[in-house]
Write a protein that holds these residues in place. Structure first.
Motif, PDB file in Angstrom:
ATOM      1  N   LEU A   1     -25.995 -54.746 -18.483  1.00 35.55           N
ATOM      2  CA  LEU A   1     -26.412 -55.578 -17.687  1.00 35.55           C
ATOM      3  C   LEU A   1     -25.081 -56.351 -16.708  1.00 35.55           C
ATOM      4  CD1 LEU A   1     -28.581 -57.662 -16.657  1.00 35.55           C
ATOM      5  CD2 LEU A   1     -28.188 -59.069 -18.586  1.00 35.55           C
ATOM      6  N   VAL A   2     -24.212 -56.854 -17.441  1.00 38.88           N
ATOM      7  CA  VAL A   2     -23.087 -57.498 -16.857  1.00 38.88           C
ATOM      8  C   VAL A   2     -22.348 -56.452 -15.695  1.00 38.88           C
ATOM      9  CG1 VAL A   2     -20.697 -58.418 -16.877  1.00 38.88           C
ATOM     10  CG2 VAL A   2     -22.521 -59.175 -18.633  1.00 38.88           C
TER      11      VAL A   2
ATOM     12  N   LEU B   1     -24.900 -55.989 -12.712  1.00 40.51           N
ATOM     13  CA  LEU B   1     -24.793 -57.251 -11.914  1.00 40.51           C
ATOM     14  C   LEU B   1     -23.645 -57.273 -11.225  1.00 40.51           C
ATOM     15  CD1 LEU B   1     -26.163 -60.088 -14.257  1.00 40.51           C
ATOM     16  CD2 LEU B   1     -27.260 -59.120 -12.229  1.00 40.51           C
ATOM     17  N   MET B   2     -22.401 -56.860 -11.592  1.00 46.47           N
ATOM     18  CA  MET B   2     -21.313 -56.914 -10.866  1.00 46.47           C
ATOM     19  C   MET B   2     -21.222 -55.774  -9.665  1.00 46.47           C
ATOM     20  SD  MET B   2     -18.516 -58.434 -12.345  1.00 46.47           S
ATOM     21  CE  MET B   2     -18.095 -59.343 -13.820  1.00 46.47           C
ATOM     22  N   ILE B   3     -21.716 -54.594  -9.891  1.00 42.48           N
ATOM     23  CA  ILE B   3     -21.574 -53.639  -8.961  1.00 42.48           C
ATOM     24  C   ILE B   3     -22.862 -53.399  -8.105  1.00 42.48           C
ATOM     25  CG2 ILE B   3     -19.808 -52.122  -9.799  1.00 42.48           C
ATOM     26  CD1 ILE B   3     -21.961 -50.480 -11.439  1.00 42.48           C
ATOM     27  N   LYS B   4     -24.031 -53.456  -8.511  1.00 45.00           N
ATOM     28  CA  LYS B   4     -25.407 -53.299  -7.917  1.00 45.00           C
ATOM     29  C   LYS B   4     -26.364 -54.413  -8.482  1.00 45.00           C
ATOM     30  CE  LYS B   4     -28.188 -49.436  -6.453  1.00 45.00           C
ATOM     31  NZ  LYS B   4     -28.544 -49.915  -5.220  1.00 45.00           N
ATOM     32  N   PRO B   5     -26.102 -55.675  -7.944  1.00 39.97           N
ATOM     33  CA  PRO B   5     -26.941 -57.005  -8.356  1.00 39.97           C
ATOM     34  C   PRO B   5     -28.499 -56.724  -8.181  1.00 39.97           C
ATOM     35  CG  PRO B   5     -25.305 -57.748  -6.546  1.00 39.97           C
ATOM     36  CD  PRO B   5     -24.971 -56.197  -6.756  1.00 39.97           C
TER      37      PRO B   5
END
Lengths: 294, 350
Positions: free
Chosen positions: A274-275, A278-282
């Motif tokens: 999940l993290v 969220l960082m690369i393709k929110p």
């Protein structure tokens, strides 16, 4: 190889239940813009209601199954009317906290009625396993996948063709425009919560048949977050894909990494993913990207 | 002690920014602080224990209020950050033999670093997505607490000593209270001053309209990270104080439930009001104690209450949150302002 297939199958089974719960989640988000932290508790309540009907009232399972669906629809209406309607237009944090508070209240009610211990469903599905090639699958797994697919299909058709489904999509797209076309936004909100409760309850009943029911079933709802974020918060196909991916990922990390890292990896792996997501393709695979400009 | 017959007149920005708005409030705040140091001498250990817990909660709640109430970034991982502070301080003092006076700020700094790492996504994520990212932080940190056994002792937990500074040991509830209350007052003063200065104004601007804030020259990334850092620093301090008071720390002390409790504190107290963090902390620490006393007194007539206590507590907790959100969304701080405003003009309240 057999081990891999076995993990894959159980991952798909759990994943299809994730997908069902995620469907309710996405639906609420799409129609009302609210995120529901009580989705896991909806699942738990559904599982306990069905269990109560089967064990205490001795209603045959399939009748209890459909009665549970009816009860959860009513519960969904009540919760929407009492707790959520006053919150329309409030900031996000208020709504998040409201659903968290709701989950505490539901947990309390379930414990007061059924006690805190683990409970098991009476044996409903035949224990005779089915062999598919080298892999052994128990019948309850097949039923769960079957029902999950059935419901996912039904709701896809519902949104595409039925007037209510189209009304829900319209509200999701633009509440003001929907209102001016004579769609009752309030009715749509109520419907969204009903359907979300209903699909969660169906997931809960099958999960209860696989693992038994206890108070920590509500935790299952938190694992749905990685699934919906992966697929995109507002996309139904995304919910299905995300659910399956998270289910399989969990089974595989549990099978392969637990012996190396010593337990608990299946619990945390979805959140690590999940993290990263969220960082690369929110906005996930299919989520609508929000474009912000002045 | 001037009575403000027709409100406070301010004729310059400087006047608007002073720490104590009126001599009246200045007098009472100083009197209150003095009372905090004198009254405990006459209190029993149980009351002091509750007071210690309140002071620790105030520090943590101030932190999350800076992040969530002032900067508008929802954090569902505050419980885990408090845990990092507790473990850092415990590990430093017990296994490395670092004195407490060094371990306490170190716990804050380490937690701030962790908080800033998990705050990095905040530039691209807002609202719901950020809430879920911090939720992920909660679970990842919980996993690390259980599995980094060389540091944390896993599920067995870490035993911690009472702190001692230069040979003076804080080993009774009373001595410890003076430590926690002093740090709580310092933290409150720090937060109050922070909000008055440029970073605090930037936080509020980001919360209210981040695009306008950016246009006006507020560096979003810098200030968002700073909010995460300050908030986690205070969480780390709270965690360290907590660890040395309870003297045993295990991962189950820092679950998602604690994060939610802290979020509930600032909602009940008042989002974006510093005083709200204090009201909220008092409320949330007292609530379980009051419920426990009530259930003990009623257990004679209703023996099942004791068994069901955990469930009932959780249910009441949820119901209170829902009640506040529906009927009092601005929290106790706002209600208190309304009461003050009512009396100011009484009996001509129109």
């Amino acid at each position: 190889m057999d081990f891999f297939l076995q993990l894959l199958i159980s991952g798909i089974v759990v994943g299809s239940i994730y997908a069902l719960v995620a469907l309710g989640f996405v639906l609420i988000y799409k129609a009302t813009g609210v995120i529901n932290f009580a989705q896991g508790e909806f699942l738990m309540v559904g599982a306990y209601i069905c269990l109560g009907m089967v064990t205490t009232l001795h209603i045959p399972f399939w009748i209890a199954f459909f009665m549970t669906m009816a009860v959860t629809v009513v519960l969904g209406l009540v919760i929407e009317r009492v707790a959520l309607r006053p919150m329309i237009g409030e900031p996000i944090i208020a709504i998040i906290m409201l659903t968290i508070g709701l989950s505490s209240v539901l947990k309390c009610c379930v414990q007061l009625v059924w006690g805190p211990n683990n409970r098991v469903y009476p044996q409903i599905f035949s224990q005779v396993p089915i062999h598919i090639g080298p892999v052994v699958v128990s019948q309850v797994y097949l039923w769960s996948v079957g029902f999950a697919l059935l419901f996912l299909g039904l709701f896809t058709l519902f949104f595409r063709y039925s007037p209510s489904g189209i009304a829900m999509r319209a509200v999701a797209d633009d509440q003001q425009a929907a209102l001016s076309m004579g769609i009752s936004v309030k009715k749509v909100f109520a419907m969204a919560w009903c359907i979300a409760f209903l699909v969660a309850a169906v997931g809960g009943i099958f999960l209860g048949n696989i693992n038994g029911v206890n108070i920590s079933l509500g935790f299952f709802g938190l694992k749905v977050f990685p699934a919906v974020i992966l697929g995109g918060l507002d996309s139904i196909p995304g919910a299905i894909l995300g659910g399956l991916i998270i289910g399989v990922l969990e089974a595989l990390t549990g099978g392969y990494l637990d012996p190396i890292l010593g337990g608990g990896t299946a619990e945390v792996a979805p959140f690590v993913v999940l993290v990263v997501i969220l960082m690369i393709k929110p906005y996930g695979f299919f989520g609508t990207e929000v474009i912000e400009k002045v | 002690m001037s009575a403000n017959i027709c409100g406070d007149y301010k004729t310059s920005y400087k006047e608007d920014m002073v720490l104590f708005q009126t001599t009246f409030s200045k007098f009472w705040i100083i009197a209150f602080v003095l009372a905090l140091y004198v009254v405990p001498l006459f209190l029993g250990n149980y009351v002091l224990y509750v007071a210690n817990m309140i002071c620790i909660a105030v520090i943590g709640a101030l932190g999350i209020n800076i992040l969530t109430g002032f900067t508008g970034q929802i954090s569902l991982g505050h419980g885990a950050f408090i845990g990092i502070g507790a473990y850092t301080s415990g590990y430093l003092t017990m296994k490395l033999g670092v004195p407490f006076i060094v371990a306490l700020p170190a716990a804050g700094v380490v937690t701030a670093l962790f908080g800033m790492v998990f705050g990095i996504p905040s530039l691209r994520l807002k609202g719901l997505y950020l809430a879920i990212a911090t939720l992920a932080a909660q679970f990842i940190i919980e996993y690390l607490m259980v599995h980094l056994e060389p540091i944390t002792n896993g599920v067995l937990g870490l035993l911690v000593d009472y702190p001692s500074v230069f040979g003076f040991s804080f080993d009774t509830d009373l001595k410890y209270f003076y430590l926690t209350v002093s740090i709580a007052i310092l933290a409150t003063l720090y937060a109050k001053n922070l909000i008055r200065t440029r970073p605090g104004r930037a936080f509020i601007a980001i919360r209210d309209r981040y695009i306008s804030a950016e246009v006006m020259g507020v560096n979003l990334f810098k200030y968002k990270l700073m909010a995460f850092g300050i908030s986690s620093f205070l969480a780390g301090i709270a965690g360290s104080l907590w660890a040395h008071y309870v003297t045993i720390i295990t991962p189950e002390h820092f679950t998602i439930g604690v994060s939610i409790e802290y979020l509930a504190m600032i909602i009940i107290g008042g989002l974006g009001h510093l005083i709200g963090a204090i009201y909220g902390a008092i409320f949330m620490v007292l609530l379980p104690e009051v419920l426990r006393l009530m259930s003990e007194s009623m257990s004679g007539q209703f023996p099942m209450i004791v068994n069901m206590f955990a469930a009932i507590k959780e249910g009441i907790f949820g119901a209170i949150i829902i009640g506040f959100l529906v009927y009092e969304p601005d929290g106790l701080a706002h209600r208190w302002q309304m009461i003050k405003a009512y009396w100011k003009l009484w009996p001509f309240s129109y």
